[in-house]
Design an enzyme around this catalytic site. Sequence first.
Site, PDB file in Angstrom:
ATOM      1  CG  HIS A 138      39.071  35.504  36.069  1.00 33.49           C
ATOM      2  ND1 HIS A 138      39.270  35.547  34.438  1.00 33.49           N
ATOM      3  CD2 HIS A 138      37.920  34.771  36.074  1.00 33.49           C
ATOM      4  CE1 HIS A 138      39.196  33.691  33.815  1.00 33.49           C
ATOM      5  NE2 HIS A 138      37.898  33.589  34.935  1.00 33.49           N
ATOM      6  CE  LYS A 142      41.091  32.232  36.302  1.00 31.50           C
ATOM      7  NZ  LYS A 142      41.587  30.787  37.468  1.00 31.50           N
TER       8      LYS A 142
END
Length: 232
Positions: A138, A142
């Site tokens: 990600h 995140k």
Amino acid sequence: MRILIVGAGKMGHAVAELAAERGHTVVAMVGGAENPDGTALTAERLRGADVAIEFTRPEAAARNVVRLAEAGLPVVCGTTGWEAELPRVAALVERRGGALLHAANFSVGVHLFLRAARQLAAALAGRSEYDAFILEQHHAAKRDAPSGTARVLREELARADPARAFPITSIRAGATPGTHELAYDGPHERITLSHVARGRRGFAAGALLAAEWLPGHPGVHTFDTMLFGGPG
Ligand SMILES: NC(=O)c1ccc[n+]([C@@H]2O[C@H](COP(=O)([O-])OP(=O)(O)OC[C@H]3O[C@@H](n4cnc5c(N)ncnc54)[C@H](OP(=O)(O)O)[C@@H]3O)[C@@H](O)[C@H]2O)c1
């Protein structure tokens, strides 16, 4: 379809944009400041709506869903982090003959990916020449790792093949799109199954799909029930 959106954040706006593109009418978008404890969700305010889509915050979701259900409006809820309260709220919705569909992930592709992953795990059960692993990547901002989806993937794989370990490796870097990969590495080859998300419009599309389906389906539903007619 006439849709009431509760929560004017990133997801609320993504749903509104896609709803308009699909020919739906957004009757209102209720924001946080005007709706402490769900107080803006009165019968008068909800009049004319066929369904509500709720994307707010964990501390607000249960109250909002209860108010919407009490007013007799089917509710699609995507807010995460309030699952501990879900059984109580679901019982209330059932008692009232209302309709609720809650999902922590409204990506149709993710649910199809999870289903395919379970099937792959079952097919490879007992094949000890393969090592399995999950790789999830990600963007750098995140915070949680492993991702919620990676944890769900691991749980479902463990159910399909309890004898095998499914270690997760997480990468957080740059603007990497949300990516989940299941791999089985054998002595001569590798089998992989992956899902790559291209932004939040995929979640908005799934929430709208649920909103189109939910009216006329009383009870408390999962996204899998809707997509596959039962647990995927
Ligand atoms: N299920 C899925 O597929 C999926 C996908 C993406 C995100 N999510 C979840 O959906 C939720 C929202 O995500 P997001 O990205 O849209 O977050 P966000 O941009 O932070 O938006 C949340 C919004 O909810 C509003 N809000 C708070 N309390 C409210 C209330 N009582 N009534 C109405 N609105 C209220 C906030 O308004 P104020 O700022 O004025 O308080 C804010 O605008 C999160 O729980 C997220 O984890 C789920």
